[in-house]
Scaffold this active site. Structure first.
Site, PDB file in Angstrom:
ATOM      1  N   HIS A 242       0.862  -1.147  -0.048  1.00 18.78           N
ATOM      2  CA  HIS A 242      -0.170   0.106  -0.064  1.00 18.78           C
ATOM      3  C   HIS A 242       0.781   1.364   0.101  1.00 18.78           C
ATOM      4  CE1 HIS A 242      -4.054  -1.826   0.564  1.00 18.78           C
ATOM      5  NE2 HIS A 242      -3.462  -2.732   1.267  1.00 18.78           N
TER       6      HIS A 242
ATOM      7  N   ASP B 259      -0.926  -4.943   5.724  1.00 20.71           N
ATOM      8  CA  ASP B 259      -1.939  -5.845   5.060  1.00 20.71           C
ATOM      9  C   ASP B 259      -1.633  -6.088   3.519  1.00 20.71           C
ATOM     10  OD1 ASP B 259      -2.469  -3.012   5.167  1.00 20.71           O
ATOM     11  OD2 ASP B 259      -4.201  -3.415   4.225  1.00 20.71           O
ATOM     12  N   GLU B 260      -1.944  -7.091   2.960  1.00 21.91           N
ATOM     13  CA  GLU B 260      -1.956  -6.910   1.446  1.00 21.91           C
ATOM     14  C   GLU B 260      -0.741  -6.667   0.759  1.00 21.91           C
ATOM     15  OE1 GLU B 260      -6.509  -6.336   0.783  1.00 21.91           O
ATOM     16  OE2 GLU B 260      -5.493  -4.735   1.099  1.00 21.91           O
ATOM     17  N   ALA B 261       0.377  -7.241   1.316  1.00 22.54           N
ATOM     18  CA  ALA B 261       1.618  -7.234   0.697  1.00 22.54           C
ATOM     19  C   ALA B 261       1.780  -8.465   0.004  1.00 22.54           C
ATOM     20  CB  ALA B 261       2.706  -7.036   1.652  1.00 22.54           C
TER      21      ALA B 261
END
Ligand code: TNX
Length: 661
Positions: free
Chosen positions: A392, A455-457
């Site tokens: 992100h 998150d969401e790497a």
């Protein structure tokens, strides 16, 4: 491990047309343009929704005019204040007089949201607030009394002076006629009084409240006495007798929560920004109250769309009403970097200039951020800043290509996909960047937390992710702050005190449970219950649905203490309701997603489990609709809630917000 199957979200991209300054705050004042306000707020930008900005959205349902010709008077009875001719004025005035006689719907002591721990109504003890009332307060609680007076003066028109009493332990705040000995008011109830007290089964070791369905069924309803021993850091006791109101607490935070309870016990027109003729009755009895969990929060994503300082202050007021004590600010993401960092100035100057849909973005200067944390602290709300790493991070990479894996700047990103960007975990400069950023943000932040995201790497291999997180956690710890992160941080090594924020949807994650065994605590934000960016229903004009639809009942019907398998209740620090803003562009839209679900999550965080009861909750919550409408707060008129009929007649009653996200 849960992922976000439906992200990226598609659909029309919202356009942010708001002007921006370096701070992104077009007014740099807390009051927004009166032309865009609801009638209530327009009448007095500094009152009503009292402390922060009035709505800054041009999208609000608006524009009835307060009854010109009746200066300073707006409807007392929840009827429209629109009057365009002398005959109409006369009719409105007559209706108002009748309304004043009839009075608004009475509030019951058990109507408070979140439900208090113990409630004992005493119908003989109703108090009426009159013009001669005085607030008297222990010096350490003075600021709370000033805030309470600030909430009550506009609608009552009473002067409500604040006087000091001698310092005492516990702190006291009284509201009573000037000729009474406020600080010496005698209240018949004491811990030794064991009759007719509303408290309940004590499976948590505490007595529970008799709340929500009205008054106890008689003197035999419950038998324990209100127990105000151990009110703790945030608890309070509130006594109402015919002579006045007294709040006692061990701390200013407790006194503040008690003052918010008192505000809810006054009739709904107390939210009017100008004086109204109402009998200001407070129901008699005693409340003893303290929170179930120490951490109760909401998150605002200011990265996907930027929200000026005034909007954030307004959200803080909303949290404080419902005894939420943390505001998590998601300050950085692919679409925008929203906090000035002196040692890496391009982060804000370049990385802050974008937003979802191609709007101008914006960012908070150090002074803006200080203003937010200071405003929050006065309301006993702690700000939790989030710097989302290692994923992100597109906005940061645009500003500083040396942080990117290929050392090439990506194009700015204004869509809503996730999981594609990351800072280079193999480059030492990345760690200098992390140290500088968390160092500056920590220095500006009075609270104990710093949120690292995590998150969401998706593009970072598991080993490098774990190594990056371990190092970044140590850099945060070196600033003196405690690490918070999304539960994807779980596989990384433990660092003292660390807190994981659960946002999964299946309540089951062995890695998270393992991290808890290694010492982590949990904040509960289950995507399918607590995510305020989920639509209420299929026709909700904004929001996502990847975690399902979340109506008020779904937001309410879960238990933070037992939600994640193999995580014991003792490891649960509390709850948080996140609002992601891919499709949310104005403060009115923020409110539309917050209300009425935010109070549901607030109740899960505050109230003893024994009080949990959907049908009682929905009827208690119903009485808040007229309050929000009167205060100019936009809300979703959810069919789950039996709103009182008058709510529909109030001109500020929000209709679903404009459909163009
Ligand atoms: C998942 S929840 C995300 C966010 C999105 C959100 C949309 C989490 C830690 N990450 O990046 O905005 O879904 O609902």
């Amino acid at each position: 491990m849960p992922t976000n199957p439906a992200a990226p979200q598609t659909g029309p991209e919202p356009t942010d047309t708001r002007p921006t300054s370096p701070s992104g705050d077009p007014t740099l004042s807390e009051a927004a343009s009166p032309g865009a306000l609801t009638p209530a707020a327009a009448a007095s930008p500094s009152a009503g929704l009292p402390d922060a900005a009035a709505p800054s959205s041009a999208g609000l349902p608006t524009a009835t005019t307060p009854a010109d010709g009746l200066p300073g008077v707006t409807p007392a009875d929840g009827l429209p204040g629109v009057a365009t001719s002398p005959a109409e004025l006369a009719r409105v005035a007559a209706g108002r007089a009748a309304g004043a006689l009839a009075g608004p719907a009475p509030v019951r002591l058990g109507d408070v949201v979140p439900a208090p721990e113990q409630v004992r109504p005493d119908p003989a003890g109703d108090f009426t607030l009159n013009a001669d009332a005085v607030l008297r307060v222990s010096p350490a609680g003075r600021d709370v009394a000033e805030q309470l007076a600030g909430w009550l003066r506009p609608a009552t028109g009473f002067p409500l002076p604040v006087a000091d009493t001698p310092e005492g332990d516990p702190l006291t705040l009284t509201l009573s006629p000037a000729d009474s000995e406020g600080d010496l008011l005698t209240f018949p109830l004491s811990a030794a009084d064991t009759s007719a007290v509303a408290s309940g089964p004590a499976s948590t070791g505490r007595a529970a409240a008799d709340v929500a369905g009205g008054e106890p069924s008689g003197p035999t309803a419950r038998t324990a006495a209100p127990d105000d021993a151990g009110l703790g850091d945030e608890g309070y006791r509130l006594d109402v007798t015919a002579d006045g109101v007294r709040i006692t607490a061990a701390t200013p935070a407790g006194l503040f929560h008690g003052a918010q309870t008192l505000r809810q016990l006054l009739p709904a027109p107390i939210e009017n920004p100008t004086a109204v003729a109402v009998r200001w009755a407070v129901p008699g009895g005693t409340i003893v109250d303290r929170p179930r969990f120490p951490y109760r929060g909401a998150m605002l994503d200011v990265a996907r769309h930027f929200f000026p300082v005034g909007d954030v202050l307004r959200v803080i007021d909303h949290l404080a009403r419902y005894k939420l004590n943390h505001l998590h600010l998601h300050l950085t993401d692919d679409q925008g970097w929203r906090i000035a960092v002196d040692s890496w100035p391009r982060l804000a100057e370049v990385g802050g200039a974008t937003a979802v849909g191609g709007g101008p973005g914006g960012w908070y200067t150090r002074d803006d951020y200080r203003r937010i944390v200071t405003y929050a602290a006065r309301r006993h709300v702690t700000v939790v800043p989030e710097i989302d790493l290692p994923g992100h991070t597109n906005a940061a990479l645009v500003a500083y290509p040396e942080l990117a894996p290929g050392k090439v700047a990506p194009p700015p990103y204004t869509g809503t996909e996730v999981g594609f960007s990351y800072v280079d975990p193999a480059d030492e400069r990345t760690y200098a960047f992390v140290a500088d950023v968390v160092g500056e943000v920590a220095a500006l932040t009075p609270g104990p937390w710093l949120h690292l995201g995590g998150d969401e790497a998706f593009k970072v291999p598991a080993d490098s992710y774990r190594a990056f997180v371990a190092r970044a956690q140590r850099l945060v710890a070196a600033t003196g702050k405690t690490v918070v992160g999304w539960h994807q941080l779980a596989p990384a090594e433990h660092v003292d005190g660390r807190v994981l924020q659960w946002w999964g949807t299946n309540g089951d994650d062995p890695e998270t449970a393992d991290a808890v065994r290694r010492g982590a605590r949990l904040i509960l934000s289950p995507g399918n219950h607590a995510y305020l960016d989920m639509k209420y229903a299929p026709d909700t004009p904004i929001g996502h649905d990847w975690a399902g639809l979340i109506d008020v009942r779904r937001a309410y019907e879960w238990d933070p203490a037992t939600h994640v398998r193999a995580v014991p209740a003792e490891a649960v620090l509390g709850v948080e309701a996140p609002l992601w803003t891919e499709s949310v562009t104005t403060v009115a839209e923020i409110e539309f997603m917050l209300f009425p679900r935010l109070p549901a999550v607030a109740e899960l965080g505050w109230s003893p489990r024994e009080t949990h009861d959907w049908s009682r909750f929905r009827s208690r919550l119903a009485g808040h609709g007229p309050r929000w409408a009167t205060a100019g707060i936009t809300f979703h008129p959810s069919p789950d809630i039996p709103w009182p009929p008058t709510a529909a007649q109030i001109p500020t009653q929000p209709t679903p917000i404009p459909t163009t996200p």
